[in-house]
Each structure stands twice: as C-alpha cells, then as structure tokens.
Design a protein around this motif. Structure first.
Motif, short mmCIF file in Angstrom:
data_model
loop_
_atom_site.label_atom_id
_atom_site.label_comp_id
_atom_site.label_asym_id
_atom_site.label_seq_id
_atom_site.Cartn_x
_atom_site.Cartn_y
_atom_site.Cartn_z
N HIS A 1 13.86 -7.37 46.97
CA HIS A 1 13.84 -8.68 47.62
C HIS A 1 14.60 -9.74 46.84
O HIS A 1 15.71 -10.08 47.23
N SER A 2 14.06 -10.27 45.77
CA SER A 2 14.72 -11.40 45.10
C SER A 2 16.06 -11.01 44.48
O SER A 2 17.09 -11.59 44.81
N SER B 1 11.79 -16.68 42.60
CA SER B 1 10.85 -15.57 42.47
C SER B 1 10.31 -15.53 41.05
O SER B 1 10.81 -16.23 40.18
N TRP C 1 14.70 -17.27 38.51
CA TRP C 1 13.62 -16.39 38.07
C TRP C 1 12.68 -17.18 37.17
O TRP C 1 13.11 -17.77 36.18
N LEU D 1 19.74 -16.78 42.08
CA LEU D 1 18.36 -16.34 41.82
C LEU D 1 17.78 -17.22 40.72
O LEU D 1 18.34 -17.33 39.63
N ASP E 1 4.69 -11.71 40.98
CA ASP E 1 4.60 -11.54 42.43
C ASP E 1 4.14 -10.11 42.75
O ASP E 1 4.83 -9.15 42.42
N VAL F 1 17.21 -18.26 45.84
CA VAL F 1 16.05 -17.38 45.91
C VAL F 1 15.19 -17.69 44.69
O VAL F 1 15.66 -17.59 43.56
N HIS G 1 3.52 -15.10 43.92
CA HIS G 1 4.16 -15.04 45.23
C HIS G 1 4.36 -16.38 45.92
O HIS G 1 5.08 -16.44 46.90
N ALA H 1 11.16 -7.27 43.12
CA ALA H 1 12.40 -7.95 42.74
C ALA H 1 13.64 -7.13 43.08
O ALA H 1 14.61 -7.67 43.61
#
Length: 104
Positions: free
Chosen positions: A25-26, A13, A40, A38, A17, A11, A46, A22
């Motif tokens: 979703h992420s 992100s 980051w 994840l 965004d 993921v 986005h 977060a």
C-alpha cells in the motif's frame, strides 16, 4: 492503473499500521504513482488523520502547491508520539505490531 495518476500525491503511513501493508500500500503507492511522496512516520498506526491532523492538512496544502517540508513535519510528529505504546501491554488485545509492516 496507479501509474496513470497525474495528480500530485502524498501518502502518509507508519510502522504501527496493522491494517495495510507498506510493501503493498504505502510504499507500493509511492513506487507506482509517478512523483508521489511517501511520508513515513515511526510509531504511527492506521489513522494519521486522527493522530497527526496537522500533517494531513499540510499534505493537502502541499499537493495544492504550497512549499511545505512534510518530512520535517513527520519528524515533529514522531517526537510527539514517540512514547505512545498504543495500548500495548495495557490492553490484552493490543500487541506491538510486527516490524515487517514497515518499508524495507
């Protein structure tokens, strides 16, 4: 449910965004999909596929089995986009996003 996903999952992100949150979703996907990673990226909005296509390609290669350090790649992207204000201050409709979008 997400917990039933068995496929390798990455993921990507960022804290700029304004579309997804977060915590839901992420970070939520990382929490709910077993083994998910994840990635980051600070100052990323986005569209990671548009701003950091190399990172996205590397993520695809990683889930295909390649030994890729996505966290190091994310740091390189952060360095490249660090000064990008994404229009904040230049375009009236664009504001710096709220920090609560970032994972805690």
């Amino acid at each position: 449910t997400y917990r039933e996903i068995k496929a390798p999952t990455v993921v990507i992100s960022g804290d700029r965004d304004k579309v997804v949150y977060a915590a839901i979703h992420s970070a939520g996907l990382e929490r709910d999909i077993p083994g998910a990673e994840l990635v980051w990226v600070h100052n990323l909005g986005h569209k990671p596929d548009w701003i950091a296509p190399g990172l996205v390609v590397d993520a695809i290669e990683k889930v295909s089995g390649a030994p890729i350090d996505l966290q190091a790649m994310a740091k390189a992207v952060e360095g490249r986009i660090a000064g990008d204000a994404q229009g904040a201050g230049r375009c009236a409709e664009l504001k710096v996003p709220d920090a609560e979008l970032a994972p805690g």
